[in-house]
Write a protein that holds these residues in place. Structure first.
Motif, PDB file in Angstrom:
ATOM      1  N   GLN A  36       0.831  -1.206   0.000  1.00 42.17           N
ATOM      2  CA  GLN A  36       0.000   0.000   0.000  1.00 42.17           C
ATOM      3  C   GLN A  36       0.867   1.260   0.000  1.00 42.17           C
ATOM      4  O   GLN A  36       0.515   2.256  -0.624  1.00 42.17           O
ATOM      5  CB  GLN A  36      -0.935  -0.010   1.202  1.00 42.17           C
ATOM      6  CG  GLN A  36      -1.986   1.078   1.148  1.00 42.17           C
ATOM      7  CD  GLN A  36      -3.051   0.898   2.211  1.00 42.17           C
ATOM      8  OE1 GLN A  36      -2.866   0.163   3.179  1.00 42.17           O
ATOM      9  NE2 GLN A  36      -4.164   1.562   2.045  1.00 42.17           N
ATOM     10  N   VAL A  37       2.006   1.213   0.654  1.00 49.36           N
ATOM     11  CA  VAL A  37       2.919   2.362   0.686  1.00 49.36           C
ATOM     12  C   VAL A  37       3.808   2.384  -0.562  1.00 49.36           C
ATOM     13  O   VAL A  37       3.981   3.423  -1.196  1.00 49.36           O
ATOM     14  CB  VAL A  37       3.799   2.325   1.959  1.00 49.36           C
ATOM     15  CG1 VAL A  37       4.879   3.393   1.909  1.00 49.36           C
ATOM     16  CG2 VAL A  37       2.940   2.478   3.199  1.00 49.36           C
ATOM     17  N   ALA A  45      -5.338  -2.512  -7.438  1.00 48.24           N
ATOM     18  CA  ALA A  45      -5.680  -3.508  -8.462  1.00 48.24           C
ATOM     19  C   ALA A  45      -5.824  -4.897  -7.841  1.00 48.24           C
ATOM     20  O   ALA A  45      -6.766  -5.634  -8.162  1.00 48.24           O
ATOM     21  CB  ALA A  45      -4.626  -3.514  -9.568  1.00 48.24           C
ATOM     22  N   CYS A  46      -4.914  -5.254  -6.948  1.00 45.75           N
ATOM     23  CA  CYS A  46      -4.996  -6.564  -6.287  1.00 45.75           C
ATOM     24  C   CYS A  46      -6.237  -6.651  -5.396  1.00 45.75           C
ATOM     25  O   CYS A  46      -6.915  -7.680  -5.374  1.00 45.75           O
ATOM     26  CB  CYS A  46      -3.734  -6.827  -5.470  1.00 45.75           C
ATOM     27  SG  CYS A  46      -2.261  -7.120  -6.457  1.00 45.75           S
ATOM     28  N   SER A  47      -6.540  -5.568  -4.686  1.00 46.26           N
ATOM     29  CA  SER A  47      -7.735  -5.551  -3.835  1.00 46.26           C
ATOM     30  C   SER A  47      -9.004  -5.690  -4.672  1.00 46.26           C
ATOM     31  O   SER A  47      -9.925  -6.426  -4.304  1.00 46.26           O
ATOM     32  CB  SER A  47      -7.792  -4.251  -3.026  1.00 46.26           C
ATOM     33  OG  SER A  47      -6.706  -4.184  -2.133  1.00 46.26           O
ATOM     34  N   GLN A  48      -9.050  -5.002  -5.813  1.00 41.49           N
ATOM     35  CA  GLN A  48     -10.205  -5.102  -6.705  1.00 41.49           C
ATOM     36  C   GLN A  48     -10.339  -6.520  -7.260  1.00 41.49           C
ATOM     37  O   GLN A  48     -11.458  -7.041  -7.380  1.00 41.49           O
ATOM     38  CB  GLN A  48     -10.083  -4.098  -7.849  1.00 41.49           C
ATOM     39  CG  GLN A  48     -10.253  -2.665  -7.425  1.00 41.49           C
ATOM     40  CD  GLN A  48      -9.890  -1.686  -8.533  1.00 41.49           C
ATOM     41  OE1 GLN A  48      -9.444  -2.064  -9.617  1.00 41.49           O
ATOM     42  NE2 GLN A  48     -10.068  -0.403  -8.255  1.00 41.49           N
ATOM     43  N   THR A  49      -9.208  -7.147  -7.583  1.00 43.76           N
ATOM     44  CA  THR A  49      -9.237  -8.518  -8.105  1.00 43.76           C
ATOM     45  C   THR A  49      -9.814  -9.474  -7.070  1.00 43.76           C
ATOM     46  O   THR A  49     -10.701 -10.274  -7.373  1.00 43.76           O
ATOM     47  CB  THR A  49      -7.827  -8.974  -8.512  1.00 43.76           C
ATOM     48  OG1 THR A  49      -7.324  -8.081  -9.510  1.00 43.76           O
ATOM     49  CG2 THR A  49      -7.831 -10.394  -9.051  1.00 43.76           C
ATOM     50  N   TRP A  66      -8.547 -16.486   1.885  1.00 47.23           N
ATOM     51  CA  TRP A  66      -7.256 -16.136   1.285  1.00 47.23           C
ATOM     52  C   TRP A  66      -6.683 -14.919   1.998  1.00 47.23           C
ATOM     53  O   TRP A  66      -7.256 -13.845   1.972  1.00 47.23           O
ATOM     54  CB  TRP A  66      -7.449 -15.846  -0.195  1.00 47.23           C
ATOM     55  CG  TRP A  66      -6.176 -15.737  -0.963  1.00 47.23           C
ATOM     56  CD1 TRP A  66      -5.655 -14.604  -1.499  1.00 47.23           C
ATOM     57  CD2 TRP A  66      -5.275 -16.775  -1.293  1.00 47.23           C
ATOM     58  NE1 TRP A  66      -4.475 -14.873  -2.142  1.00 47.23           N
ATOM     59  CE2 TRP A  66      -4.214 -16.211  -2.024  1.00 47.23           C
ATOM     60  CE3 TRP A  66      -5.236 -18.141  -1.014  1.00 47.23           C
ATOM     61  CZ2 TRP A  66      -3.138 -16.951  -2.503  1.00 47.23           C
ATOM     62  CZ3 TRP A  66      -4.170 -18.882  -1.498  1.00 47.23           C
ATOM     63  CH2 TRP A  66      -3.144 -18.293  -2.228  1.00 47.23           C
ATOM     64  N   PRO A  67      -5.494 -15.044   2.630  1.00 45.68           N
ATOM     65  CA  PRO A  67      -4.961 -13.932   3.418  1.00 45.68           C
ATOM     66  C   PRO A  67      -4.089 -12.955   2.628  1.00 45.68           C
ATOM     67  O   PRO A  67      -3.750 -11.888   3.121  1.00 45.68           O
ATOM     68  CB  PRO A  67      -4.108 -14.650   4.461  1.00 45.68           C
ATOM     69  CG  PRO A  67      -3.588 -15.845   3.730  1.00 45.68           C
ATOM     70  CD  PRO A  67      -4.724 -16.261   2.813  1.00 45.68           C
ATOM     71  N   ALA A  68      -3.715 -13.314   1.424  1.00 49.50           N
ATOM     72  CA  ALA A  68      -2.722 -12.529   0.673  1.00 49.50           C
ATOM     73  C   ALA A  68      -3.369 -11.444  -0.171  1.00 49.50           C
ATOM     74  O   ALA A  68      -4.513 -11.576  -0.598  1.00 49.50           O
ATOM     75  CB  ALA A  68      -1.909 -13.459  -0.224  1.00 49.50           C
ATOM     76  N   ILE A  69      -2.629 -10.380  -0.427  1.00 51.04           N
ATOM     77  CA  ILE A  69      -3.082  -9.327  -1.331  1.00 51.04           C
ATOM     78  C   ILE A  69      -2.872  -9.779  -2.783  1.00 51.04           C
ATOM     79  O   ILE A  69      -3.620  -9.428  -3.672  1.00 51.04           O
ATOM     80  CB  ILE A  69      -2.368  -7.976  -1.046  1.00 51.04           C
ATOM     81  CG1 ILE A  69      -2.950  -6.836  -1.866  1.00 51.04           C
ATOM     82  CG2 ILE A  69      -0.874  -8.079  -1.293  1.00 51.04           C
ATOM     83  CD1 ILE A  69      -4.289  -6.348  -1.390  1.00 51.04           C
ATOM     84  N   PHE A  70      -1.839 -10.575  -3.012  1.00 52.06           N
ATOM     85  CA  PHE A  70      -1.583 -11.145  -4.337  1.00 52.06           C
ATOM     86  C   PHE A  70      -2.465 -12.377  -4.503  1.00 52.06           C
ATOM     87  O   PHE A  70      -2.714 -13.100  -3.545  1.00 52.06           O
ATOM     88  CB  PHE A  70      -0.117 -11.551  -4.477  1.00 52.06           C
ATOM     89  CG  PHE A  70       0.843 -10.401  -4.392  1.00 52.06           C
ATOM     90  CD1 PHE A  70       1.175  -9.669  -5.519  1.00 52.06           C
ATOM     91  CD2 PHE A  70       1.400 -10.031  -3.186  1.00 52.06           C
ATOM     92  CE1 PHE A  70       2.057  -8.609  -5.445  1.00 52.06           C
ATOM     93  CE2 PHE A  70       2.286  -8.964  -3.090  1.00 52.06           C
ATOM     94  CZ  PHE A  70       2.612  -8.246  -4.222  1.00 52.06           C
ATOM     95  N   LEU A 160     -11.417 -10.374 -15.042  1.00 51.63           N
ATOM     96  CA  LEU A 160     -12.303  -9.737 -14.073  1.00 51.63           C
ATOM     97  C   LEU A 160     -12.464  -8.240 -14.322  1.00 51.63           C
ATOM     98  O   LEU A 160     -13.167  -7.564 -13.575  1.00 51.63           O
ATOM     99  CB  LEU A 160     -11.793  -9.993 -12.653  1.00 51.63           C
ATOM    100  CG  LEU A 160     -11.803 -11.465 -12.218  1.00 51.63           C
ATOM    101  CD1 LEU A 160     -11.078 -11.639 -10.891  1.00 51.63           C
ATOM    102  CD2 LEU A 160     -13.233 -11.994 -12.126  1.00 51.63           C
ATOM    103  N   GLY A 161     -11.816  -7.731 -15.363  1.00 54.89           N
ATOM    104  CA  GLY A 161     -11.971  -6.331 -15.739  1.00 54.89           C
ATOM    105  C   GLY A 161     -11.257  -5.346 -14.831  1.00 54.89           C
ATOM    106  O   GLY A 161     -11.666  -4.194 -14.702  1.00 54.89           O
ATOM    107  N   VAL A 162     -10.166  -5.785 -14.213  1.00 56.03           N
ATOM    108  CA  VAL A 162      -9.396  -4.909 -13.332  1.00 56.03           C
ATOM    109  C   VAL A 162      -8.338  -4.183 -14.156  1.00 56.03           C
ATOM    110  O   VAL A 162      -7.551  -4.813 -14.864  1.00 56.03           O
ATOM    111  CB  VAL A 162      -8.735  -5.714 -12.193  1.00 56.03           C
ATOM    112  CG1 VAL A 162      -7.845  -4.830 -11.337  1.00 56.03           C
ATOM    113  CG2 VAL A 162      -9.801  -6.402 -11.350  1.00 56.03           C
ATOM    114  N   ALA A 163      -8.323  -2.867 -14.059  1.00 58.08           N
ATOM    115  CA  ALA A 163      -7.372  -2.052 -14.820  1.00 58.08           C
ATOM    116  C   ALA A 163      -5.956  -2.232 -14.273  1.00 58.08           C
ATOM    117  O   ALA A 163      -5.755  -2.372 -13.068  1.00 58.08           O
ATOM    118  CB  ALA A 163      -7.767  -0.583 -14.756  1.00 58.08           C
ATOM    119  N   ARG A 164      -4.992  -2.203 -15.178  1.00 53.99           N
ATOM    120  CA  ARG A 164      -3.593  -2.307 -14.773  1.00 53.99           C
ATOM    121  C   ARG A 164      -3.087  -0.948 -14.304  1.00 53.99           C
ATOM    122  O   ARG A 164      -3.299   0.054 -14.955  1.00 53.99           O
ATOM    123  CB  ARG A 164      -2.741  -2.778 -15.947  1.00 53.99           C
ATOM    124  CG  ARG A 164      -3.084  -4.179 -16.371  1.00 53.99           C
ATOM    125  CD  ARG A 164      -2.234  -4.629 -17.514  1.00 53.99           C
ATOM    126  NE  ARG A 164      -2.628  -5.975 -17.900  1.00 53.99           N
ATOM    127  CZ  ARG A 164      -1.981  -6.687 -18.793  1.00 53.99           C
ATOM    128  NH1 ARG A 164      -0.938  -6.184 -19.415  1.00 53.99           N
ATOM    129  NH2 ARG A 164      -2.384  -7.893 -19.082  1.00 53.99           N
TER     130      ARG A 164
END
Length: 175
Positions: A36-37, A45-49, A66-70, A160-164
């Motif tokens: 996040q920092v 993007a990872c949170s939206q995914t 799932w505990p990971a952001i990735f 999933l339509g998440v922007a890069r």
């Protein structure tokens, strides 16, 4: 009868994985906070995914705990990785490498910038593995190398339509 035994084994393995995921949740939270920092756009993007996966009827069960952001974790144990660029992901994405092995002399070499990073137990390295040509050489006899690699899959985010996100630059950190 064989189907029942197989189902019991799968259920047992799934339970063990779920316990392990709970056990590593606090470590994963550190990666969330650092990302996040370090790279807010990739964090978003990872949170939206993950949010999209949780709301998708066919994917809900796989990401509930799932505990990971990735969205992907891969365990690499005692493997020398020759010079390579990672095939998945996209150039703007960071990979997160967590060294859990007991080896003392492991290094991560990056050809693009002629760098050799020390990579001891507990080290976390973020890098753009799709862009940077990198390797991990052999380490001393009697030592173990275990790395959890965290990364994203571009095809999942695309589907999933998440922007890069755009890779961060110096000016974003000053704003």
């Amino acid at each position: 009868m064989q189907t029942e035994v197989l189902l019991q084994r799968v259920t047992s393995a799934t339970s063990k994985v779920q316990v392990w995921l709970l056990e590593i949740a606090s470590v994963q939270q550190i990666f969330v906070d650092v990302l996040q920092v370090a790279y807010l756009g990739l964090h978003k993007a990872c949170s939206q995914t993950l949010s999209a996966m949780r709301s998708h009827p066919h994917l809900q069960g796989t990401v509930t705990s799932w505990p990971a952001i990735f969205e992907v974790m891969q365990l690499i144990v005692n493997c020398i990785t020759p010079w390579h660029q990672d095939p998945g992901g996209y150039p703007e994405a960071y990979d997160c490498l967590l060294n859990l092995g007991n080896c003392q002399d492991t290094g991560l070499d990056i050809a693009n910038c002629l760098a050799s990073l020390s990579y001891p137990l507990g080290s976390v390295i973020y890098l753009t593995g799709k862009v940077l040509i990198h390797l991990v050489k052999a380490w001393g006899a009697g030592w173990e190398r275990a790395v959890i690699v965290h990364f994203i899959k571009d095809m999942v985010q695309d589907r999933l339509g998440v922007a890069r996100p755009q890779i961060p630059n110096f000016h974003q950190y000053l704003a």
